[in-house]
Motif scaffolding. Structure first.
Motif, PDB file in Angstrom:
ATOM      1  N   VAL A 349      23.204-129.796 -22.044  1.00 42.15           N
ATOM      2  CA  VAL A 349      21.791-130.114 -22.269  1.00 42.15           C
ATOM      3  C   VAL A 349      20.944-129.624 -21.101  1.00 42.15           C
ATOM      4  CG1 VAL A 349      20.136-132.009 -22.476  1.00 42.15           C
ATOM      5  CG2 VAL A 349      22.267-132.072 -23.781  1.00 42.15           C
ATOM      6  N   ALA A 350      21.446-129.810 -19.872  1.00 43.75           N
ATOM      7  CA  ALA A 350      20.697-129.375 -18.693  1.00 43.75           C
ATOM      8  C   ALA A 350      20.595-127.853 -18.604  1.00 43.75           C
ATOM      9  CB  ALA A 350      21.362-129.924 -17.432  1.00 43.75           C
ATOM     10  N   THR A 351      21.532-127.159 -19.260  1.00 42.58           N
ATOM     11  CA  THR A 351      21.591-125.692 -19.154  1.00 42.58           C
ATOM     12  C   THR A 351      21.082-125.009 -20.419  1.00 42.58           C
ATOM     13  OG1 THR A 351      23.635-126.150 -17.913  1.00 42.58           O
ATOM     14  CG2 THR A 351      23.130-123.855 -18.286  1.00 42.58           C
ATOM     15  N   ARG A 352      20.538-125.749 -21.358  1.00 41.22           N
ATOM     16  CA  ARG A 352      20.225-125.204 -22.679  1.00 41.22           C
ATOM     17  C   ARG A 352      19.206-124.062 -22.616  1.00 41.22           C
ATOM     18  NH1 ARG A 352      17.537-129.846 -21.848  1.00 41.22           N
ATOM     19  NH2 ARG A 352      15.354-130.055 -22.502  1.00 41.22           N
ATOM     20  N   LYS A 353      18.202-124.170 -21.741  1.00 35.83           N
ATOM     21  CA  LYS A 353      17.184-123.117 -21.669  1.00 35.83           C
ATOM     22  C   LYS A 353      17.779-121.817 -21.126  1.00 35.83           C
ATOM     23  CE  LYS A 353      13.189-126.193 -21.183  1.00 35.83           C
ATOM     24  NZ  LYS A 353      12.039-126.582 -20.320  1.00 35.83           N
ATOM     25  N   HIS A 354      18.643-121.953 -20.134  1.00 36.60           N
ATOM     26  CA  HIS A 354      19.276-120.754 -19.588  1.00 36.60           C
ATOM     27  C   HIS A 354      20.209-120.126 -20.620  1.00 36.60           C
ATOM     28  CE1 HIS A 354      21.139-117.992 -16.763  1.00 36.60           C
ATOM     29  NE2 HIS A 354      22.321-118.447 -17.139  1.00 36.60           N
ATOM     30  N   LEU A 355      20.936-120.943 -21.364  1.00 31.66           N
ATOM     31  CA  LEU A 355      21.820-120.408 -22.399  1.00 31.66           C
ATOM     32  C   LEU A 355      21.015-119.686 -23.475  1.00 31.66           C
ATOM     33  CD1 LEU A 355      24.366-123.361 -22.763  1.00 31.66           C
ATOM     34  CD2 LEU A 355      24.709-121.180 -21.573  1.00 31.66           C
ATOM     35  N   ALA A 356      19.856-120.231 -23.813  1.00 32.93           N
ATOM     36  CA  ALA A 356      18.978-119.552 -24.773  1.00 32.93           C
ATOM     37  C   ALA A 356      18.524-118.211 -24.211  1.00 32.93           C
ATOM     38  CB  ALA A 356      17.778-120.434 -25.109  1.00 32.93           C
ATOM     39  N   TYR A 357      18.238-118.177 -22.916  1.00 34.46           N
ATOM     40  CA  TYR A 357      17.849-116.934 -22.241  1.00 34.46           C
ATOM     41  C   TYR A 357      18.984-115.905 -22.313  1.00 34.46           C
ATOM     42  CZ  TYR A 357      16.682-113.922 -18.229  1.00 34.46           C
ATOM     43  OH  TYR A 357      16.425-112.864 -17.404  1.00 34.46           O
ATOM     44  N   VAL A 358      20.218-116.367 -22.094  1.00 34.54           N
ATOM     45  CA  VAL A 358      21.380-115.472 -22.147  1.00 34.54           C
ATOM     46  C   VAL A 358      21.553-114.915 -23.555  1.00 34.54           C
ATOM     47  CG1 VAL A 358      23.896-115.389 -21.967  1.00 34.54           C
ATOM     48  CG2 VAL A 358      22.559-116.580 -20.219  1.00 34.54           C
ATOM     49  N   ILE A 359      21.442-115.782 -24.560  1.00 32.96           N
ATOM     50  CA  ILE A 359      21.584-115.333 -25.952  1.00 32.96           C
ATOM     51  C   ILE A 359      20.498-114.322 -26.300  1.00 32.96           C
ATOM     52  CG2 ILE A 359      21.474-116.093 -28.358  1.00 32.96           C
ATOM     53  CD1 ILE A 359      22.713-118.768 -27.394  1.00 32.96           C
ATOM     54  N   GLN A 360      19.290-114.569 -25.818  1.00 37.52           N
ATOM     55  CA  GLN A 360      18.194-113.629 -26.059  1.00 37.52           C
ATOM     56  C   GLN A 360      18.523-112.258 -25.474  1.00 37.52           C
ATOM     57  OE1 GLN A 360      14.593-114.669 -24.037  1.00 37.52           O
ATOM     58  NE2 GLN A 360      13.391-113.037 -24.944  1.00 37.52           N
ATOM     59  N   HIS A 361      19.111-112.258 -24.271  1.00 38.44           N
ATOM     60  CA  HIS A 361      19.442-110.983 -23.641  1.00 38.44           C
ATOM     61  C   HIS A 361      20.527-110.238 -24.413  1.00 38.44           C
ATOM     62  CE1 HIS A 361      20.220-107.982 -20.561  1.00 38.44           C
ATOM     63  NE2 HIS A 361      21.503-108.212 -20.775  1.00 38.44           N
ATOM     64  N   ILE A 362      21.488-110.981 -24.935  1.00 44.57           N
ATOM     65  CA  ILE A 362      22.592-110.344 -25.652  1.00 44.57           C
ATOM     66  C   ILE A 362      22.075-109.585 -26.870  1.00 44.57           C
ATOM     67  CG2 ILE A 362      24.648-110.828 -27.042  1.00 44.57           C
ATOM     68  CD1 ILE A 362      25.214-113.136 -25.048  1.00 44.57           C
ATOM     69  N   PHE A 363      21.094-110.172 -27.560  1.00 44.58           N
ATOM     70  CA  PHE A 363      20.574-109.534 -28.765  1.00 44.58           C
ATOM     71  C   PHE A 363      19.353-108.651 -28.504  1.00 44.58           C
ATOM     72  CE2 PHE A 363      22.857-113.276 -30.360  1.00 44.58           C
ATOM     73  CZ  PHE A 363      23.677-112.670 -31.299  1.00 44.58           C
ATOM     74  N   LYS A 364      18.619-108.953 -27.405  1.00 41.20           N
ATOM     75  CA  LYS A 364      17.444-108.148 -27.058  1.00 41.20           C
ATOM     76  C   LYS A 364      17.487-107.843 -25.566  1.00 41.20           C
ATOM     77  CE  LYS A 364      14.604-110.284 -30.673  1.00 41.20           C
ATOM     78  NZ  LYS A 364      13.358-111.055 -30.948  1.00 41.20           N
TER      79      LYS A 364
END
Length: 650
Positions: A349-364
């Motif tokens: 939960v504390a890392t959710r925004k960073h994980l979303a950032y990582v997923i965004q980078h993988i696809f874009k």
């Protein structure tokens, strides 16, 4: 997305670029000579750990004394080099690279990984008897490539007094060594890439304290004053070192007085019911444990000893109410398991925004920047997936069902991530979780009949990575990335150094164990437990353990409640991590040292404030260093003379 580095040493100019001095420093870290020295030192260090029976167990606490000893020697030599020939002296980043490599390799060789796995490889066949009927119970479920089955071949291995270096012997071990070595390399490399994915969030954006790295960081700092030239540090060093010298001499010559160094059990003072339910309750003050606990937040240190005593009170009340007869009551292990899962959920939960950032980078990838990462996010994810695919293929080929593999490794990496986050944020000196990993919980959740004999047999072998989580490699990997961030050296080359340490540490440990075994005779260590447990599962099938499942859920909910209260009430003194680790075996040994340290720290902050606290930091680092260096000396003397010496650690 710019990392927040305002709390770190170093400087940036107004344009946001590193100064020339910082750019130069960033290149001095994981150099090839540092990686080479780390590789060379890995072999004697894993040998030290595997040959240290009766000489202490370095990997049973968060900070390894064998690694600190090596860095202490290298730092002392480097101080001399800086005065004699500064051009060839090592930088702080190089010494820390060696530290990280040795810490990772030591974790693999340690008390709860390869020291468990290697004896397990032949155990089920060497110790099979008509009485235990292992031959008919589960031998048919064990593939040839994960076990050595020929008793005639194993005779010299168990007897000793011979040499490993014969082709017939090497040939007999090569298959299992390569396969299990590959399994462990994939297991730990997956941890490397998981840490790399969350590195930026946990080392740059969040101001986590990383207490465990304070000693190596300060010891290798060649700024205005090195820790080894600090008089206050040497005062603490002298106190701890003198205690260990006297205790070591007392071990050899009982007429010499000792200064503690042993556990005093309170249980004999509670002989009447219900007080007798308190169980084993040792008291001892270890200087290094007092020093380590000084660097963890007060709420955690308070929670550690408070919840330790809470479990004792729970046992006493259970006995008074007549419910101690319920098997496993008060289900402390299961509650701790649920608490660790709760810590994992909190970390995600504390890392959710960073994980979303990582997923965004993988696809874009064009919309984000990962230039300062060890490798691209896409590359990390690919490497992680490849490691997990290898683990899945390995376990499936050994007879484990795909669904069981996914659940097992899902739980395993969840616990590993929780331990890593807890170490980064709070620096707990211990984190055991003895005998309650996914290999224990899956039969309790699903029942042994549902899992079936093939899954149960493979769970027995996976005991090698689940006996306990004390010497876990994953926290050391993240701490390595933090050390690179604090000292501004390249984490790309550090990633290479870590991967090399994983491979050399794994196969070097296999060599060291075989070498010692063919000289002294093999030691079974803890290899019997998983196969006796497997025998029990197969002869007496068990239904799902409902009370254990409830206890696990209760532990999860309590952890969530404690975290919620910390968020809502700033004065809330209880930390969920303290609840999770307080029931561990090691907390029995260290709870009183943590209590003493927390009282001392509270008094220092109350009477002298933060300034006095900062001035006394070298003293408490000296307590750790003094006991580690003198204790390492006794250990090395014992290995050299092949004679048991004083152990400051267990």
């Amino acid at each position: 997305m710019r990392p927040n580095t305002s709390h770190q040493s170093g400087s940036r100019d107004v344009t946001g670029h590193h100064s020339a001095k910082t750019q130069k420093a960033s290149r001095i870290g994981a150099t090839w000579r540092a990686i080479l020295i780390g590789t060379v030192l890995t072999i004697p260090n894993v040998y030290w750990i595997l040959d240290s029976a009766g000489q202490g167990y370095p990997t049973t606490i968060s900070l390894y004394f064998n690694v600190i000893f090596c860095i202490f020697i290298l730092t002392g030599a480097n101080l001399a080099l800086r005065h004699i020939t500064p051009s060839i002296a090592f930088s702080q980043g190089e010494l820390l690279t060696i530290y990280v490599m040795l810490a990772i390799a030591s974790s693999l060789a340690g008390h709860d990984v390869l020291r468990v796995l290697i004896p397990m490889i032949p155990y089920a066949f060497w110790h099979a008897t008509p009485e235990n009927d292992w031959t008919h119970l589960f031998h048919r479920y064990i593939p040839d490539w994960i076990a050595v089955k020929d008793k005639r071949f194993l005779t010299e291995y168990y007897r000793g007094e011979t040499s490993l270096y014969q082709w017939e012997i090497i040939e007999g071990w090569i298959t299992t060594t390569l396969t299990w070595g590959g399994f462990l390399c994939a297991l730990v490399l997956a941890m490397v890439f998981i840490n790399a994915l969350v590195r930026k969030q946990w080392t740059e954006h969040e101001k986590l304290s990383y207490p465990i790295i304070q000693l190596p960081l300060e010891m290798t700092n060649f700024g205005r004053s090195n820790l080894l030239t600090n008089k206050v540090m040497w005062l603490g060093f002298g106190i701890a070192g003198t205690i260990d010298i006297l205790n070591g001499l007392h071990h050899l010559y009982p007429t010499v007085p000792s200064l503690g160094g042993r556990l005093y059990d309170l249980r004999p003072f509670f002989t009447q019911k219900p007080w007798s339910a308190i169980g084993w309750t040792p008291m001892a003050v270890f200087p290094f444990a007092v020093g380590m606990a000084f660097f963890i937040p007060l709420d955690l240190s308070f929670s550690c000893w408070f919840f330790y005593l809470f479990w004792k009170v729970e046992r006493i009340f259970g006995d008074a109410l007549g419910i101690r007869g319920m098997p496993n009551f008060p289900f402390t292990d299961e509650q701790s398991f649920g608490a660790y899962i709760g810590l994992f959920v909190i970390a995600i939960v504390a890392t959710r925004k960073h994980l979303a950032y990582v997923i965004q980078h993988i696809f874009k990838p064009k919309q984000t920047n990962d230039a300062d990462e060890p490798m691209s996010y896409r590359g990390m994810l690919i490497c992680l997936i490849l490691c997990l695919i290898f683990l899945t293929i390995f376990c499936n080929a050994a007879g484990m069902s795909i669904w069981a593999i996914l659940i097992f490794f899902g739980i395993y990496y969840a616990i590993s991530t929780a331990v890593t986050r807890m170490r980064a944020e709070l620096g707990s000196p211990v984190h055991d979780l003895h005998f309650i990993g996914p290999d224990e919980m899956m039969p309790r959740i699903f029942g042994t009949r549902f899992l079936g004999p093939q899954n149960l047999t493979m769970l027995a072998y996976l005991f090698c990575i689940n006996r306990a989580y004390r010497g876990h490699p994953m926290p050391h990997i993240l701490e390595g990335f933090k050390l690179a961030e604090r000292t501004r050296f390249s984490n790309r080359w550090l990633l290479v150094a870590m991967c090399i340490a994983v491979v050399i540490g794994t196969y070097g440990s296999f060599w060291a164990f075989y070498h010692i075994s063919y000289i002294e005779g093999a030691r079974d260590w803890f290899a019997g437990r998983p196969f006796n447990r497997l025998q029990s599962w197969l002869t007496s099938p068990r239904a799902p353990d409902v009370p254990a499942i409830i206890a696990m859920i209760v532990g999860l909910l309590i952890t969530g409640f404690l975290m919620l209260m910390r968020i809502k009430l700033f004065w809330w003194p209880f930390h969920p991590a303290g609840f999770a680790i307080s029931s561990s075996w090691s907390m029995n040994v260290f709870w009183f040292s943590i209590f003493v340290s927390s009282v001392i720290k509270w008094l220092i902050l109350k009477q002298g404030g933060i300034n006095l606290h900062r001035k006394l930091i070298p003293f408490f680092l000296g307590l750790i260093l003094g006991e580690f260096i003198i204790g390492s000396g006794w250990s090395l003397i014992g290995i050299t003379l092949n004679k048991p010496m004083y152990r400051f650690l267990f």
